[in-house]
Design a protein around this motif. Structure first.
Motif, PDB file in Angstrom:
ATOM      1  N   VAL A 415       0.830  -1.324  -0.090  1.00 29.08           N
ATOM      2  CA  VAL A 415      -0.139   0.121  -0.053  1.00 29.08           C
ATOM      3  C   VAL A 415       0.909   1.250   0.040  1.00 29.08           C
ATOM      4  N   LYS A 416       1.754   1.146   0.708  1.00 30.58           N
ATOM      5  CA  LYS A 416       2.833   2.422   0.737  1.00 30.58           C
ATOM      6  C   LYS A 416       3.555   2.796  -0.405  1.00 30.58           C
ATOM      7  N   PHE A 417       4.050   1.570  -1.078  1.00 27.53           N
ATOM      8  CA  PHE A 417       4.810   1.791  -2.334  1.00 27.53           C
ATOM      9  C   PHE A 417       3.809   2.224  -3.379  1.00 27.53           C
ATOM     10  N   THR A 418       2.551   1.723  -3.597  1.00 27.78           N
ATOM     11  CA  THR A 418       1.307   2.065  -4.286  1.00 27.78           C
ATOM     12  C   THR A 418       0.927   3.334  -4.097  1.00 27.78           C
ATOM     13  N   ALA A 419       1.135   3.965  -2.969  1.00 25.92           N
ATOM     14  CA  ALA A 419       0.641   5.419  -2.598  1.00 25.92           C
ATOM     15  C   ALA A 419       1.744   6.184  -3.081  1.00 25.92           C
ATOM     16  N   GLY A 420       3.007   6.167  -3.355  1.00 24.78           N
ATOM     17  CA  GLY A 420       4.287   6.699  -3.748  1.00 24.78           C
ATOM     18  C   GLY A 420       4.017   6.785  -5.198  1.00 24.78           C
ATOM     19  N   ILE A 421       3.687   5.397  -5.839  1.00 25.93           N
ATOM     20  CA  ILE A 421       3.484   5.636  -7.185  1.00 25.93           C
ATOM     21  C   ILE A 421       2.071   6.404  -7.743  1.00 25.93           C
ATOM     22  N   LEU A 422       1.089   6.395  -6.840  1.00 19.10           N
ATOM     23  CA  LEU A 422      -0.002   6.976  -7.200  1.00 19.10           C
ATOM     24  C   LEU A 422       0.361   8.737  -7.089  1.00 19.10           C
ATOM     25  N   TYR A 423       1.091   8.899  -6.028  1.00 18.34           N
ATOM     26  CA  TYR A 423       1.412  10.441  -5.951  1.00 18.34           C
ATOM     27  C   TYR A 423       2.203  10.702  -7.028  1.00 18.34           C
ATOM     28  N   GLY A 424       3.235  10.086  -7.648  1.00 21.67           N
ATOM     29  CA  GLY A 424       4.202  10.511  -8.612  1.00 21.67           C
ATOM     30  C   GLY A 424       3.440  10.191 -10.187  1.00 21.67           C
ATOM     31  N   SER A 425       2.303   9.689 -10.072  1.00 22.62           N
ATOM     32  CA  SER A 425       1.858   9.238 -11.392  1.00 22.62           C
ATOM     33  C   SER A 425       0.673  10.157 -12.002  1.00 22.62           C
ATOM     34  N   THR A 426       0.308  11.071 -11.224  1.00 27.64           N
ATOM     35  CA  THR A 426      -0.691  12.210 -11.576  1.00 27.64           C
ATOM     36  C   THR A 426      -0.313  13.439 -11.286  1.00 27.64           C
ATOM     37  N   GLU A 427      -1.185  14.688 -11.727  1.00 31.62           N
ATOM     38  CA  GLU A 427      -0.845  15.864 -11.553  1.00 31.62           C
ATOM     39  C   GLU A 427      -1.816  16.739 -10.716  1.00 31.62           C
ATOM     40  N   THR A 428      -1.806  17.967 -10.184  1.00 30.50           N
ATOM     41  CA  THR A 428      -2.771  18.747  -9.726  1.00 30.50           C
ATOM     42  C   THR A 428      -3.392  19.359 -10.730  1.00 30.50           C
ATOM     43  N   THR A 429      -4.253  18.710 -11.267  1.00 28.83           N
ATOM     44  CA  THR A 429      -5.148  19.123 -12.652  1.00 28.83           C
ATOM     45  C   THR A 429      -5.733  20.624 -12.335  1.00 28.83           C
ATOM     46  N   PHE A 430      -6.574  20.525 -11.200  1.00 30.14           N
ATOM     47  CA  PHE A 430      -7.278  22.016 -11.367  1.00 30.14           C
ATOM     48  C   PHE A 430      -6.181  22.941 -10.961  1.00 30.14           C
ATOM     49  N   TYR A 431      -5.365  22.726 -10.381  1.00 30.91           N
ATOM     50  CA  TYR A 431      -4.070  24.015 -10.057  1.00 30.91           C
ATOM     51  C   TYR A 431      -3.484  24.284 -11.366  1.00 30.91           C
ATOM     52  N   VAL A 432      -3.334  23.193 -12.472  1.00 27.40           N
ATOM     53  CA  VAL A 432      -2.774  23.449 -13.591  1.00 27.40           C
ATOM     54  C   VAL A 432      -3.660  24.369 -14.576  1.00 27.40           C
ATOM     55  N   LEU A 433      -4.949  23.734 -14.576  1.00 25.13           N
ATOM     56  CA  LEU A 433      -5.935  24.491 -15.286  1.00 25.13           C
ATOM     57  C   LEU A 433      -6.065  25.989 -14.935  1.00 25.13           C
ATOM     58  N   THR A 434      -6.247  26.153 -13.554  1.00 22.35           N
ATOM     59  CA  THR A 434      -6.404  27.477 -13.075  1.00 22.35           C
ATOM     60  C   THR A 434      -5.328  28.299 -13.305  1.00 22.35           C
ATOM     61  N   VAL A 435      -3.957  28.030 -12.950  1.00 24.28           N
ATOM     62  CA  VAL A 435      -2.857  29.000 -13.235  1.00 24.28           C
ATOM     63  C   VAL A 435      -2.708  29.232 -14.846  1.00 24.28           C
ATOM     64  N   TYR A 436      -2.768  28.102 -15.670  1.00 23.77           N
ATOM     65  CA  TYR A 436      -2.069  28.359 -17.085  1.00 23.77           C
ATOM     66  C   TYR A 436      -3.350  29.094 -17.530  1.00 23.77           C
ATOM     67  N   PHE A 437      -4.706  28.810 -17.504  1.00 23.13           N
ATOM     68  CA  PHE A 437      -5.678  29.342 -18.308  1.00 23.13           C
ATOM     69  C   PHE A 437      -5.679  30.898 -17.563  1.00 23.13           C
ATOM     70  N   GLY A 438      -5.646  31.102 -16.394  1.00 20.47           N
ATOM     71  CA  GLY A 438      -5.917  32.348 -15.641  1.00 20.47           C
ATOM     72  C   GLY A 438      -4.818  33.124 -16.134  1.00 20.47           C
ATOM     73  N   SER A 439      -3.532  32.747 -16.497  1.00 21.68           N
ATOM     74  CA  SER A 439      -2.498  33.762 -16.908  1.00 21.68           C
ATOM     75  C   SER A 439      -2.884  34.215 -18.280  1.00 21.68           C
ATOM     76  N   VAL A 440      -3.603  33.691 -19.169  1.00 25.93           N
ATOM     77  CA  VAL A 440      -3.992  34.249 -20.492  1.00 25.93           C
ATOM     78  C   VAL A 440      -5.493  34.540 -20.712  1.00 25.93           C
ATOM     79  N   GLY A 441      -6.360  34.513 -19.634  1.00 31.38           N
ATOM     80  CA  GLY A 441      -7.587  35.132 -19.520  1.00 31.38           C
ATOM     81  C   GLY A 441      -8.700  34.199 -20.169  1.00 31.38           C
ATOM     82  N   ILE A 442      -8.350  32.761 -20.261  1.00 28.54           N
ATOM     83  CA  ILE A 442      -9.146  31.778 -20.819  1.00 28.54           C
ATOM     84  C   ILE A 442     -10.317  31.508 -20.074  1.00 28.54           C
ATOM     85  N   ARG A 443     -11.743  31.676 -20.390  1.00 27.80           N
ATOM     86  CA  ARG A 443     -12.969  31.678 -19.802  1.00 27.80           C
ATOM     87  C   ARG A 443     -13.673  30.359 -19.935  1.00 27.80           C
ATOM     88  N   ARG A 444     -13.326  29.855 -21.099  1.00 28.99           N
ATOM     89  CA  ARG A 444     -14.011  28.498 -21.547  1.00 28.99           C
ATOM     90  C   ARG A 444     -12.974  27.305 -21.684  1.00 28.99           C
TER      91      ARG A 444
END
Length: 474
Positions: A415-444
Motif C-alpha cells: 500500500v505504501k509503495f502504491t501510494a508513492g507511485i500514485l502520487y508520482g503518476s498524476t498531477e494537480t489538474t485543477f491547479y494546472v488549469l487554474t494557473v495556466y488558463f488564468g494567465s491568458v484570460g481563458i474563460r471556456r
C-alpha cells in the motif's frame, strides 16, 4: 463546467463541515479558507513571480542562442502530430519543449514558468481568445499526464517515512505516467471532435448592454436545487446552534463519529511518527560518520542537481559566443514575469480557498467510509482513496495525506509503495488549469478538464495495477 464544479466543491465542504462541527472553532473551515487565500498570494503567486522572471530570462537566452530552435527541429516530427495548429518554428514549440522536459526531469515548480510562457504564445495563435484552443488543451493534457523519469518527490517522502528501497517506485511510476500521458493525448484529440466541446466565438459586450443586463430567471430545476440546498443548510444550522447532544446523536447513529475519531487518531499518530523519524535521522547524522550513498542514488541526485546549472551554462555560453548581450536579453525576457503572477492571483485565491474548505471539512473521510465496500470489491485499497481524490485538487493536501499513509504502521509495504507511485503518476489538474488558463484570460476550458481528469484516472488505475503487480508479495 468549472463553474459548477467549483460551486459544488464549496457546497459539499461547507455542508459537511456543518454536519461534523467544523464551521467554527479551532478546526474552522473558514479559517482554512482564509489561510488558503493567503497561501495563494504569499506562498504561490509571489514566489512564482520571481521564478517566472528567472526562467523567462533564461528562455530568452536559449532562444537568442538558437538552442531551442535546434531542439524543436529534432522533435518536429512528433510535435507536428501533437500540435498541428502550431506553425513550425513558432516560439510556442520551444516553450512547450522546455516545460515538458522540466516535468520529465522532476524539476517540479521550475516547469510552471515555462508552461506559462508557452500558454502566452499559444494564445497569440488562438482565434477565440476566450476559449481554449486545441493546442492549449493538448499541452495541458500532457502536463496533467506528467510523464516522469525520476519521481524524486515521491522517493523523498518514502525515505523520510522510513520506507526502505524507495528507488523501487521509479519503473512503475514511469510506466504509470506513460499510460496517463497516452490517455491524456487520446482524450484531448478525441473530445475535441465532439459538438459539445467546439470552440465558440468570443462574446462582445458593449457598455450599454452591460449596464442594461439583468440576471437570468431561475428555472424550475434550479429552484429545486435551491430548496434542497436551503433545507440542508437549515439542518446543519440546527446542529450548530442547538445543544451538542444533537450532533453527537446524529454522528453516533450514522456511525460517522467513529470514522472521524479514527481518522483524527491516524493523523495524529502519523504526524508523531513522522516527527520521531525526522529526529532519529538528525540524531543519526550527528553521531555517525556520513555513509557513502549507493551509486544509483548518487547518480540520480547528481543528475537532478546538475540539470539547472547545465541549462544556465548552455544558455549563457552559447548566446555569449554568438555575440548576444546576455545580461540585457535576460532582463528583457524577465520583465513580463511579475505581470503574469498578478494575473493569476484571483484564480488561485478562488480555487485554493474552496479546496481548503473541502479538505478540512472531513468530506474525504466520509466518502472513504461510504465507498469502502465498493472499493474492496474492485481491489482498490480503501486507504488510498483520499490521496486519489486530493491529488488532482491540491499538491500540498496530497503531500499531507501521503505522509499519513506512509507513516501508518498498520499498512503493508504494498500500500505504501502504491501510494508513492500514485502520487508520482498524476498531477494537480485543477491547479494546472487554474494557473495556466488564468494567465491568458481563458474563460471556456472546453474539454480540457475532462481530458485532464481522464489522464488522472488512467494514471491512478495504472499506479494501483503496477503496485499490486510488483509489491503484492513484499
Amino acid at each position: 463546467m468549472l463553474n459548477y464544479i467549483w460551486a459544488t466543491l464549496l457546497f459539499i465542504g461547507l455542508l459537511t463541515a456543518g454536519l461534523v462541527g467544523r464551521v467554527s472553532g479551532d478546526a474552522s473551515v473558514i479559517d482554512a479558507a482564509m489561510k488558503g487565500a493567503e497561501k495563494a498570494v504569499m506562498g504561490i503567486a509571489l514566489p512564482l513571480a520571481g521564478m517566472m522572471m528567472f526562467w523567462l530570462g533564461v528562455l530568452r537566452l536559449l532562444e537568442k542562442a538558437g538552442v531551442l530552435e535546434a531542439v524543436v527541429r529534432v522533435l518536429s516530427p512528433l510535435l507536428r502530430r501533437l500540435f498541428p495548429d502550431v506553425p513550425t518554428g513558432h516560439p510556442a514549440m520551444s516553450a512547450m519543449v522546455m516545460n515538458l522536459s522540466a516535468n520529465m526531469l522532476g524539476l517540479s515548480n521550475n516547469a510552471t514558468p515555462l508552461g506559462l510562457k508557452a500558454m502566452g504564445h499559444l494564445q497569440e495563435l488562438n482565434p477565440h481568445k476566450q476559449s481554449a484552443s486545441n493546442a492549449m488543451i493538448t499541452f495541458l493534457a500532457l502536463n496533467t499526464g506528467a510523464f516522469t523519469l525520476i519521481p524524486m518527490t515521491a522517493m523523498n517522502f518514502l525515505n523520510a517515512a522510513g520506507v526502505s528501497h524507495s528507488f523501487r517506485v521509479i519503473v512503475p511510476t514511469i510506466l504509470a505516467t506513460a499510460c496517463a500521458s497516452m490517455a491524456a493525448v487520446l482524450a484531448a484529440k478525441s473530445f475535441q471532435r465532439l459538438p459539445g466541446f467546439v470552440a465558440q466565438p468570443d462574446e462582445t459586450v458593449t457598455e450599454t448592454q452591460s449596464s442594461e443586463a439583468k440576471p437570468a430567471g431561475i428555472t424550475s430545476k434550479a429552484r429545486r436545487w435551491l430548496i434542497l440546498l436551503g433545507t440542508l443548510f437549515i439542518g446543519v444550522s440546527a446542529l450548530e446552534l442547538g445543544p451538542p447532544s444533537w450532533r453527537h446523536k446524529v454522528l453516533d447513529q450514522t456511525g460517522l463519529s467513529a470514522v472521524l475519531a479514527k481518522s483524527a487518531q491516524r493523523k495524529a499518530e502519523a504526524e508523531k511518527t513522522l516527527a520521531l523519524k525526522k529526529e532519529e535521522a538528525k540524531a543519526a547524522a550527528a553521531t555517525q560518520a556520513k555513509v557513502e550513498p549507493p551509486v544509483w542514488r548518487r547518480v540520480m541526485d547528481g543528475a537532478s542537481g546538475l540539470a539547472i546549472p547545465a541549462i544556465l551554462i548552455l544558455a549563457v555560453s552559447v548566446a555569449w559566443a554568438r555575440g548576444v548581450k546576455v545580461y540585457e536579453e535576460f532582463v528583457d525576457g524577465a520583465k513580463e514575469g511579475f505581470q503574469v503572477a498578478v494575473r493569476i492571483m484571483p484564480y488561485l485565491v478562488a480555487m485554493l480557498a474552496a479546496l481548503a474548505i473541502l479538505r478540512e471539512s472531513g468530506a474525504f473521510q466520509l466518502l472513504e467510509y461510504l465507498l469502502a465496500p465498493v472499493l474492496n470489491m474492485l481491489g482498490f485499497p480503501v486507504e488510498l482513496l483520499s490521496l486519489a481524490l486530493m491529488r488532482p485538487l491540491s499538491g500540498s493536501g496530497a503531500q499531507g495525506i501521503l505522509n499519513e499513509i506512509l507513516t501508518r504502521p498498520d499498512l503493508s509495504e504494498m500500500v505504501k509503495f502504491t501510494a508513492g507511485i500514485l502520487y508520482g503518476s498524476t498531477e494537480t489538474t485543477f491547479y494546472v488549469l487554474t494557473v495556466y488558463f488564468g494567465s491568458v484570460g481563458i474563460r471556456r476550458f472546453r474539454h480540457a478538464l475532462v481530458a485532464g481528469l481522464t489522464a488522472d484516472f488512467v494514471g491512478m488505475v495504472a499506479a494501483v495495477f503496477f503496485g499490486r503487480l510488483l509489491f503484492a508479495f513484499t
